[in-house]
Enzyme design. Structure first.
Site, short mmCIF file in Angstrom:
data_model
loop_
_atom_site.label_atom_id
_atom_site.label_comp_id
_atom_site.label_asym_id
_atom_site.label_seq_id
_atom_site.Cartn_x
_atom_site.Cartn_y
_atom_site.Cartn_z
N SER A 1 5.99 -1.77 -1.87
CA SER A 1 6.00 -2.77 -2.95
C SER A 1 4.93 -2.45 -3.99
O SER A 1 3.96 -3.19 -4.14
CB SER A 1 5.83 -4.19 -2.38
OG SER A 1 4.78 -4.31 -1.44
N GLY B 1 0.84 -1.20 0.00
CA GLY B 1 0.00 0.00 0.00
C GLY B 1 0.87 1.24 0.00
O GLY B 1 2.11 1.15 0.12
N LEU B 2 0.24 2.38 -0.11
CA LEU B 2 0.95 3.65 -0.19
C LEU B 2 1.73 3.97 1.08
O LEU B 2 1.46 3.39 2.14
CB LEU B 2 -0.06 4.79 -0.43
CG LEU B 2 -0.82 4.76 -1.75
CD1 LEU B 2 -1.97 5.78 -1.72
CD2 LEU B 2 0.11 5.04 -2.93
N SER B 3 2.66 4.87 0.95
CA SER B 3 3.37 5.40 2.11
C SER B 3 2.34 6.03 3.06
O SER B 3 1.42 6.71 2.61
CB SER B 3 4.37 6.46 1.63
OG SER B 3 5.07 7.01 2.71
N ALA B 4 2.47 5.74 4.34
CA ALA B 4 1.57 6.26 5.38
C ALA B 4 0.17 5.64 5.36
O ALA B 4 -0.75 6.13 6.02
CB ALA B 4 1.45 7.79 5.32
N GLY C 1 -0.49 2.79 6.62
CA GLY C 1 -0.67 2.09 7.90
C GLY C 1 -0.06 0.69 7.93
O GLY C 1 -0.27 -0.05 8.89
N LYS C 2 0.73 0.36 6.91
CA LYS C 2 1.29 -1.00 6.80
C LYS C 2 2.14 -1.38 8.01
O LYS C 2 1.94 -2.44 8.61
CB LYS C 2 2.18 -1.11 5.54
CG LYS C 2 1.47 -0.84 4.23
CD LYS C 2 2.43 -0.92 3.05
CE LYS C 2 3.57 0.08 3.11
NZ LYS C 2 3.16 1.50 3.12
N SER C 3 3.10 -0.54 8.35
CA SER C 3 4.01 -0.88 9.44
C SER C 3 3.30 -0.96 10.77
O SER C 3 3.60 -1.80 11.62
CB SER C 3 5.13 0.15 9.54
OG SER C 3 6.14 -0.14 8.62
#
Lengths: 207, 207
Positions: free
Chosen positions: A109, A35-38, A40-42
């Site tokens: 990714s 998904g996009l930066s920010a 919420g992945k991490s």
């Protein structure tokens, strides 16, 4: 070897992962957040890792924190290096999955081909690969902008930034979609746990 | 996140490995085998992995089989690529150790500087690193020569072959030395198990 050269083949043949998992009472696989930066992945990956470990499940998160400063410290941000970044992460996740661990990756990714390759090396090894699309809308990610990256990309201070001047190619058939503008972290984790339980990776209600 | 942005820091801070290990009831670390080609590294590593897993200890072996064809498939045999090969293996072992796994590596890793770097990144992360020197004499390794590599190196068909025309720098203070001309595989494994038990990595007599 001194007296067991005739057993070399057996010793050497390694441990098929089914046998390993049976002995350890676990199942390995990879949860691949994209998904996009920010988006919420991490944050979700961290919370999922913690929840799995709390339940006694060997889980391990690969993200920028422990990969960019270690294994991939010699990679930059050219297209070629970003491909190699994702390639290595896919290979390491596969090793963790093989070992009986639930590998959790949290990287933008953005390209389908890269994610497809990561999936392929898992499937070739008979390992589960769960693609989870953190599909928080761009405008929400951009509003959060915790590191000021979107602002800098819009200002032209950085280029090739995913969602601004470089494409994000959404997954075609993600196993799960999580929009963190609508779901809490806890709800996201719950859905991931349900996904893993349904696939038989963990026992439902396992504490 | 929808309603928990104030908890992001906590969620995000990751899981210190002490807490992870306590929850999983394990301890991670790396057993790093080093020695000449055909010294017996992979055979011992395989047998040790199997024995640890049999005892319920999460252990995972990294060796040519699962690394050269995966993570390091884009590396050749130049000095630079061999350094990078060992560098990546050290980083991946560290990740496994952090996850609570006993990582077992089986590579010639002939240069002290490379092994020192692998040790350093473990120690910096508070992780145990056991250097095990499989010190089977060159003449025994050369007599075994399972892949005909020594013969080809002596014939000049391959160059920079460790022990023939490239140096092997022996460890200065290995935790353990195993000469497979004198010890059986079983004896080697037993000594490794004792070493791990003494360091508190596994319980002695754990079945």
């Amino acid at each position: 070897m001194a007296d067991s050269s005739n057993t070399n083949v057996v010793w050497h043949s390694g441990l098929p992962h089914e046998e390993r998992w049976r002995l350890l009472g676990c199942r390995g696989g990879t949860v691949w957040f994209t998904g996009l930066s920010a988006a919420g992945k991490s944050t979700i990956a961290s919370a999922l890792e913690r929840e799995l470990v709390r339940r006694g499940v060997h889980a391990f998160r690969l993200d920028g924190d422990n990969v960019r400063h270690g294994l991939n410290r010699n990679l930059g941000f050219s297209r070629e290096d970003r491909d190699e970044n994702i390639r290595r992460i896919g290979e390491v996740a596969r090793l963790f999955a093989e070992s009986g661990c639930v590998a959790i990756t949290a990287f933008i990714s953005p390209y389908r081909a890269d994610r497809r390759r990561a999936r392929r090396i898992h499937e070739q090894a008979g390992l589960e690969f769960f693609e989870v699309f953190v599909n928080t809308p761009l405008e929400v990610c951009e509003r959060r902008d915790p590191k000021g990256m979107y602002r800098r990309a819009r200002a032209g201070e950085i280029t090739d930034f995913t969602g601004v001047d470089d494409p994000y190619e959404p997954p075609e058939e993600p196993k799960l979609m999580l929009n963190t503008a609508e779901l809490t972290v806890e709800q996201c984790v719950e859905r991931c746990i349900d996904m893993l339980a349904e696939a038989g990776m963990i026992r439902r209600g396992e504490v």
